[in-house]
Design a protein around this motif. Structure first.
Motif, short mmCIF file in Angstrom:
data_model
loop_
_atom_site.label_atom_id
_atom_site.label_comp_id
_atom_site.label_asym_id
_atom_site.label_seq_id
_atom_site.Cartn_x
_atom_site.Cartn_y
_atom_site.Cartn_z
N ASP A 1 0.89 -1.17 0.08
CA ASP A 1 -0.02 -0.03 0.00
C ASP A 1 1.03 1.29 0.06
N LYS B 1 -14.34 8.92 3.88
CA LYS B 1 -13.93 8.10 2.92
C LYS B 1 -15.13 7.29 1.91
N PRO C 1 -11.40 9.17 -2.17
CA PRO C 1 -10.67 7.90 -1.98
C PRO C 1 -10.28 7.92 -0.58
N THR C 2 -9.94 8.91 0.22
CA THR C 2 -10.02 9.09 1.73
C THR C 2 -11.03 10.17 2.20
N ASP D 1 -8.59 8.66 7.42
CA ASP D 1 -8.98 7.72 6.52
C ASP D 1 -10.24 7.01 6.91
N ILE E 1 -12.06 2.98 -5.34
CA ILE E 1 -11.28 4.18 -4.96
C ILE E 1 -9.76 3.84 -4.99
N SER E 2 -9.52 2.81 -5.19
CA SER E 2 -7.99 2.40 -5.27
C SER E 2 -7.53 1.30 -6.45
N LEU F 1 -4.32 4.98 -4.14
CA LEU F 1 -5.48 5.80 -4.16
C LEU F 1 -5.71 6.36 -5.34
N THR G 1 -4.05 10.07 -6.49
CA THR G 1 -2.35 10.27 -6.06
C THR G 1 -1.53 10.83 -7.14
#
Lengths: 499, 175
Positions: free
Chosen positions: A39, A70, A88-89, A120, A300-301, A320, A323
């Motif tokens: 991650d 999130k 995403p967060t 988060d 979201i990721s 995510l 980014t």
């Protein structure tokens, strides 16, 4: 011919059919193949584009300054072909506006900028659906997939729900899960299949239920034996799910060619594989479906391979959406040498990136930083008509002829040669000894034709509007004249009455 | 003798009728050239060519009274298409290809006089008396008619920006 005979006389179960052409580029997968998925830590800012899919951009639902949790819906899909975008967060929206797109043009695209608060924490999520996939309704699975904003994650970014709803219009019988990953360098699908086979298979079962098909083929190239073994192991109890090993060749991952390899039949020109009863989904999409249904998590990721000789420690990262790519490079130890070219996706079909500022999007499966040695960057030379491009074209086209007509300004003639059947796989440009950028010619011609179509449409609409305007003006004038005449008559009548 | 007269008369009447109906049903309409030329023209009736609209301009072109470079919004592409249709050679060096333009209303200068929206040939301007006007960029053809009538000169012609939807790869350098 060989395929035809084999189709007629029948083949042993699991036997494969050949496809035309294809190339065997050096796969360079060893760079990142052993790196387990890790991650990426939270970046200080996320830039989430509203258009990360084919179709209409999403419609933002949040405002600047708003605090979001999130998984909260940031922008809803609008139109038939579109996809929702989620946070995403957790954090604060600090802007909605133009930000450089994950696109070779580097143009600005409407994006939501989110400042993570670090906690988060999830917001309210749809309740997870539990139980065996056969107990769930296909409509409900499709609705959840749409709400989660899932798009084709092999790179095409076509909204997945549209493909899951194909059963309404086509007689489908087989779901093909595409784990070919034929592009060199990329290993994200390989790692995913090795590390998450149980979750992946659950996603596959859910998709098969949504499509109401009775057969599933998971197709994996033979250069990924560990992934094949992992999936064979978990799918052992299901006779309707088969794991098929494909010969390693490029472009095996193209959905039309994958289906041809499996069933020996070609998808009709400009048709869909659904015409043959097959629907193809990527392995990463299957995992996203599993997470959306079983946990209520939106997309979201995603998992992305960061590789290339200019990257210090090539890796597979779970990142995510939104980014900035520079964080991905930093997480891989930065550049070991100055990169000659940055590519989003694989080296064959990937697009050059203008900078590392751009955000990661739902469709990015790779970030490559290539060194000069890897590039083979010699100048293009005149075509010697060796026809090696014709030999390797998986669609049976004449790339040299098409490029020649496009170069002299006749993209229409190239359409006659099958330009619209070109899948832009890049096998021709890869094999060309004169290093002619054939795919560039085809991309240009396709864009040019679309632009012409647009102009023509605008001209027709203009004519319609001009005609409507003219008719309205004439009707107004006529009404005015009549009103005037009526008033004159009335005044004359009144004058007569007085007399 | 009588048989021969009857045969010749019947044949004559039949042939005559056939020819007569053929003249009606197989009639060639008046020169299709004008309609074909009109189909090529932008159709916004903007009048920048000097003719009152695209139909009169097409008629003038068909009669050879106008030059193929008459249409400024059509640019080089239209001039060469017209030259090909009419079978004439054309010098395109004098024709400048304008990038597609759309009108933009500066809101702080607009007094809401409605002159421009009455003038717009495609109804691309929205507004009312004493209200700020706005332009539908999708419907605007960039004919500049509104600029000419605006009393406060608040309408500016802007080039249409390239977006992700309209961008495409350029032709590679010739090897």
């Amino acid at each position: 011919m060989r395929n035809l005979i084999r189709r007629m006389v029948g083949t042993p179960a699991g036997a494969l059919f050949g496809i035309r052409g294809g190339v065997h580029p050096e796969d360079r997968k060893a760079l990142a193949a052993t790196a387990a998925i890790t991650d990426l830590p939270l970046p200080p800012l996320l830039h989430i584009p509203l258009q990360q899919h084919i179709g209409a951009p999403a419609q933002p639902l949040v405002q600047r300054g708003e605090v979001v949790s999130k998984g909260q819906l940031l922008a809803r899909s609008q139109g038939l072909i579109s996809a929702a975008v989620h946070a995403p967060t957790s954090g604060r929206i600090i802007g909605i506006g133009g930000y450089p797109a994950h696109h070779p043009s580097g143009l600005l695209v409407r994006s939501i900028t989110l400042q993570p608060d670090g906690s988060d924490c999830w917001g309210e999520l749809p309740a997870p659906l539990v139980g065996d996939p056969v107990t769930l309704s296909p409509e409900e699975i499709a609705a959840r997939v749409a709400a989660a904003g899932i798009v084709g994650m092999g790179g095409a970014t076509f909204p997945s729900v549209v493909k899951l709803n194909l059963r309404q219009r086509y007689a489908l019988h087989t779901l093909v899960i595409n784990g070919a990953e034929c592009e060199p360098y990329l290993t994200c699908d390989d790692r995913l299949m090795q590390e998450r086979p149980v979750d992946l298979l659950d996603g596959v079962r859910l998709m098969a239920r949504a499509l109401e098909v009775g057969q599933v083929i998971i197709a994996i190239e033979n250069n990924k034996p560990a992934a094949q073994a992992a999936l064979r192991n978990v799918a052992a109890g299901d006779p309707w799910i088969t794991v098929v090993g494909l010969p390693a060749s490029y472009p095996m991952g193209s959905e039309k060619h994958l289906v041809q390899t499996l069933c020996g039949r070609e998808t009709p020109a400009r048709g869909l594989t659904a015409d043959l009863g097959y629907v193809v989904h990527n392995v990463a999409t299957a995992l996203a479906v599993h997470e959306a249904i079983r946990y209520g998590w939106p997309l979201i990721s995603r998992i992305v391979t960061v590789s290339g000789a200019a990257i210090s420690r090539p890796q597979n990262l779970r990142v995510l959406i939104g980014t900035p790519l520079t964080h991905l490079v930093d997480a891989c130890g930065g550049f070991s040498q100055s990169p000659e070219l940055l590519i989003s996706g694989g080296p064959m079909m990937g697009q050059p990136l203008p900078s590392l500022r751009v955000p990661l999007v739902k469709g990015s499966n790779g970030l490559l930083a290539l060194s000069r040695d890897e590039m083979n960057a010699t100048e293009a030379m005149p075509c010697i008509r060796c026809a090696r491009c014709v030999e390797v074209c998986p669609c049976g086209l004449l790339p040299l002829q098409m490029a020649a007509t496009i170069r002299v300004g006749h993209p229409d003639a190239a359409v006659g040669l099958g330009l619209l059947d070109c899948i832009a796989c890049g096998a021709c440009a890869y094999i060309c000894p004169a290093r002619i950028p054939l795919t560039r010619y085809f991309n240009f011609a396709k864009g040019e034709l679309t632009a012409r179509q647009r102009d023509k449409h605008k001209q027709q609409e203009t004519k319609r509007l001009a005609l409507a305007h003219q008719q309205r003006i004439e009707a107004l004038q006529k009404a005015k004249r009549e009103a005037l005449a009526k008033r004159k008559r009335e005044m004359a009548a009144a004058a007569e009455a007085v007399v | 003798m009588i048989t021969a007269i009857v045969i010749i008369t019947v044949l004559g009447i039949a042939m005559g009728a056939l020819l007569g109906y053929a003249a009606i049903y197989l009639a060639v309409e008046a020169s299709p050239l004008q309609a074909e030329i009109e189909a090529l023209l932008p159709g916004s009736q903007c009048g920048q060519c000097g003719y009152p609209g695209c139909t009169p301009a097409a008629a003038a072109l068909a009669n050879g009274e106008a030059v193929v470079t008459l249409c400024p919004p059509g640019g080089k592409a239209l001039a060469s298409a017209l030259a090909e249709k009419l079978g004439v050679t054309v010098d395109l060096s004098g024709v400048t290809d304008k990038a597609p333009m759309v009108a933009y209303v500066h809101e702080q200068l607009c007094i809401g006089c409605t002159k421009c929206l009455k003038r717009c040939p495609t109804d691309a301007i929205l507004g009312g008396p004493k209200m700020i006007h706005a332009v539908f960029a999708d419907a605007c053809t960039g004919c500049e008619k509104c600029c000419d009538v605006c009393p406060t000169e608040c309408i500016e012609m802007r080039t249409l920006p390239t977006t992700l939807q309209t961008w495409y790869w350029s032709l590679p350098e010739v090897a």
